[in-house]
Design an enzyme around this catalytic site. Structure first.
Site, mmCIF file in Angstrom:
data_model
loop_
_atom_site.group_PDB
_atom_site.id
_atom_site.type_symbol
_atom_site.label_atom_id
_atom_site.label_comp_id
_atom_site.label_asym_id
_atom_site.label_seq_id
_atom_site.Cartn_x
_atom_site.Cartn_y
_atom_site.Cartn_z
ATOM 1 N N SER A 50 -9.772 1.473 2.650
ATOM 2 C CA SER A 50 -8.919 2.248 1.785
ATOM 3 C C SER A 50 -7.830 1.440 1.081
ATOM 4 O O SER A 50 -7.188 1.974 0.176
ATOM 5 C CB SER A 50 -8.257 3.357 2.615
ATOM 6 O OG SER A 50 -7.404 2.798 3.594
ATOM 7 N N SER A 70 -9.880 -0.856 6.794
ATOM 8 C CA SER A 70 -9.328 -0.712 5.441
ATOM 9 C C SER A 70 -8.677 -1.945 4.836
ATOM 10 O O SER A 70 -8.397 -1.950 3.646
ATOM 11 C CB SER A 70 -8.335 0.443 5.409
ATOM 12 O OG SER A 70 -9.064 1.638 5.321
ATOM 13 N N LYS A 73 0.856 -1.191 0.000
ATOM 14 C CA LYS A 73 0.000 0.000 0.000
ATOM 15 C C LYS A 73 0.891 1.240 0.000
ATOM 16 O O LYS A 73 1.929 1.262 0.690
ATOM 17 C CB LYS A 73 -0.895 -0.041 1.246
ATOM 18 C CG LYS A 73 -1.990 1.004 1.282
ATOM 19 C CD LYS A 73 -2.924 0.752 2.478
ATOM 20 C CE LYS A 73 -4.036 1.767 2.575
ATOM 21 N NZ LYS A 73 -4.971 1.471 3.686
HETATM 22 N N1 GLN Z 1 -13.100 3.814 6.161
HETATM 23 C C1 GLN Z 1 -12.473 4.199 7.371
HETATM 24 C C2 GLN Z 1 -12.047 5.654 7.284
HETATM 25 O O1 GLN Z 1 -12.308 6.251 6.309
HETATM 26 C C3 GLN Z 1 -11.319 3.322 7.674
HETATM 27 C C4 GLN Z 1 -10.060 3.712 6.992
HETATM 28 C C5 GLN Z 1 -8.910 2.828 7.316
HETATM 29 O O2 GLN Z 1 -9.036 1.787 7.956
HETATM 30 N N2 GLN Z 1 -7.738 3.270 6.916
HETATM 31 O O3 GLN Z 1 -11.451 6.184 8.161
#
Ligand code: GLN
Length: 457
Positions: free
Chosen positions: A150, A174, A75
């Site tokens: 994400s 994410s 990532k």
């Molecule tokens: N969807 C969640 C957010 O927008 C989780 C993001 C993540 O785990 N990096 O914060």
């Protein structure tokens, strides 16, 4: 099913498939397919040279590492020396990492080959993969739909077979959310099991790095590689190394207590619950005992999470002021990142009255206590990962509709426990993932359940 991770590793070790052959065929595939999927931001120009070095080692009969010859996608918020850690943001679009994160050092130490950097939501803020400055990623399992986020590019790259294993990060879901939407395996480790050094923070009290892969074995070998205390980090759990492989031979679940909460059905699309219920039925058939548990405040976690993550993110982004790293964040970032910075700043300013942040921490404690109480009765908790199906790319969602993807994943981050995802079925061709949450350092039980389910396919 495509070739399993362990079979491929064995082939490479025997010399039937060279690391160079593996990496070059994947690079070809990326060239052919990724223009449309958009799961990689950057390819490692040295991948083949690194593969050659692994092949030489194998030929000479030297000890080959656990990941020897596998192609690993990373990532874009994890530092890999010489490649860009962009966080999919214009802020860091030209930022070349000067060093390897601890997890990358460990992957290299086990002869894994970094094939490239994966696309993601900007600064890991999102649940759809659409907020990347490098454009959205498609879902190879359900084209035209979001892959989830994400860690969007990491999940999509695995689902399309463009690399062997990926590393994502999970702050509020994410890793698990895109694993569910793309029909693959993913695991958020217990907070403090995997070093975060070299990960660009979203919310430092919540972030964990973890694997995404096509099968459970891929997740197991990666976790065995990256987990364990690091001297560079002061807030890790006191765990030296983990080894799960030999304890995962048995595919029955006799004696294992699996918790299920009514809350899951209240928060989730009934069509998803139907698929999940079939998965839980399978666990019963495998010998598990299904036990009802009570999680009365589960949905409150979402609100606490967004307060906490905004405050921590605001604080973490103060270093992106344009002086040291790239461009000033507020001047070039996307809408959602700006929204969080503004929210975090506002909450921080109001905090002298203990108005928001302190309350959010109280809810965090409450959620933690409820989960701990449940784990006195059960070994794992099984349920849905995401409460709704992935939308079509480009659909207009309100911020709250986007946040609503995270109801079921944020509690594990708030409590610091581990949680894995494995495909349970499909709805009109769209994958649905079962989430298995485990205790602090309960990875073995989580993996056991996932492995047993995988064996029934
Ligand atoms: N969807 C969640 C957010 O927008 C989780 C993001 C993540 O785990 N990096 O914060």
């Amino acid at each position: 099913m495509v070739q399993g991770t362990l079979e491929k590793l064995a082939e490479i070790r025997r010399g039937d498939l060279s690391a160079v052959e593996n990496v070059s065929s994947l690079l070809e595939k990326i060239k052919k397919l990724d223009r449309k999927i958009n799961s990689f931001i950057e390819i490692n120009p040295n991948a083949l040279t690194e593969a050659e070095a692994v092949d030489r080692k194998i030929k000479k009969g030297e000890r080959a590492g656990k990941l020897a010859g596998l192609a690993i996608g990373i990532k874009s918020n994890i530092n890999v020396a010489g490649l860009r850690a962009t966080c999919a943001s214009r802020t860091l679009q030209d930022y070349v990492s000067p060093y390897d994160a601890e997890v990358i050092r460990r992957i290299r130490g086990e002869d894994g080959i970094i094939i490239g950097m994966n696309n993601m939501d900007e600064f890991a803020c999102g649940s759809s993969g659409e907020s990347s400055a490098f454009g959205p990623t498609d879902n190879p399992a359900a084209p035209g739909h979001i892959p989830g986020g994400s860690s969007s590019g990491s999940a999509a790259a695995i689902a399309a077979g463009l690399c062997d294993i990926c590393l994502g990060s999970d702050t509020g879901g994410s890793i698990r959310n895109p694993a569910s939407h793309c029909g693959i395996v993913g695991l958020k480790p217990t907070y403090g099991l995997v070093p975060r050094q070299g990960l660009i923070d979203l919310g430092m009290s919540l972030d964990q790095i973890g694997p995404l892969s096509a099968d459970v074995s891929g997740t197991v070998v990666m976790l065995e590689t990256i987990a364990g205390r690091s001297d560079n980090e002061c807030i890790m759990l006191n765990v030296d190394k983990v080894s799960y492989s030999e304890k995962l031979q048995n595919d029955d679940l006799k004696g294992l207590r699996v918790g299920v909460s009514e809350k899951f059905a209240e928060l989730t699309d009934p069509a998803i619950i139907k698929v999940i219920d079939r998965g839980i039925e399978k666990l019963r058939e495998l010998g598990a005992e299904i036990v009802a548990i009570d999680l009365p405040n589960l949905e409150r976690g979402l609100y606490a999470y967004y307060l906490i993550v905004s405050v921590e993110f605001f604080s973490g982004t103060r270093k992106f002021d344009g002086r040291k790293y790239g461009k000033k964040i507020e001047e070039v970032c996307g809408e959602e990142v700006l929204r969080r910075i503004m929210r975090g700043r506002y909450i921080s300013q109001k905090e002298y009255r203990g108005k928001f942040y302190q309350r959010a921490l109280q809810v965090r404690t409450l959620i933690k206590r409820e989960l701990m109480a449940a784990f006195e009765k059960v070994d794992v908790i099984a349920g849905p990962t995401v409460p709704k199906l992935p939308h079509r790319i480009g659909s207009k969602l309100t911020p709250m509709e986007m946040y609503a993807y995270d109801y079921l994943t944020v509690p594990a981050n708030l409590a610091g426990i581990c949680a894995g995802v494995i495909k349970a079925g499909e709805i009109s061709g769209i994958p649905v993932g079962l989430q298995i949450q485990g205790r602090v350092l309960g990875e073995l039980e989580v993996l056991k359940v996932m492995k047993a389910l995988e064996a029934t396919e």
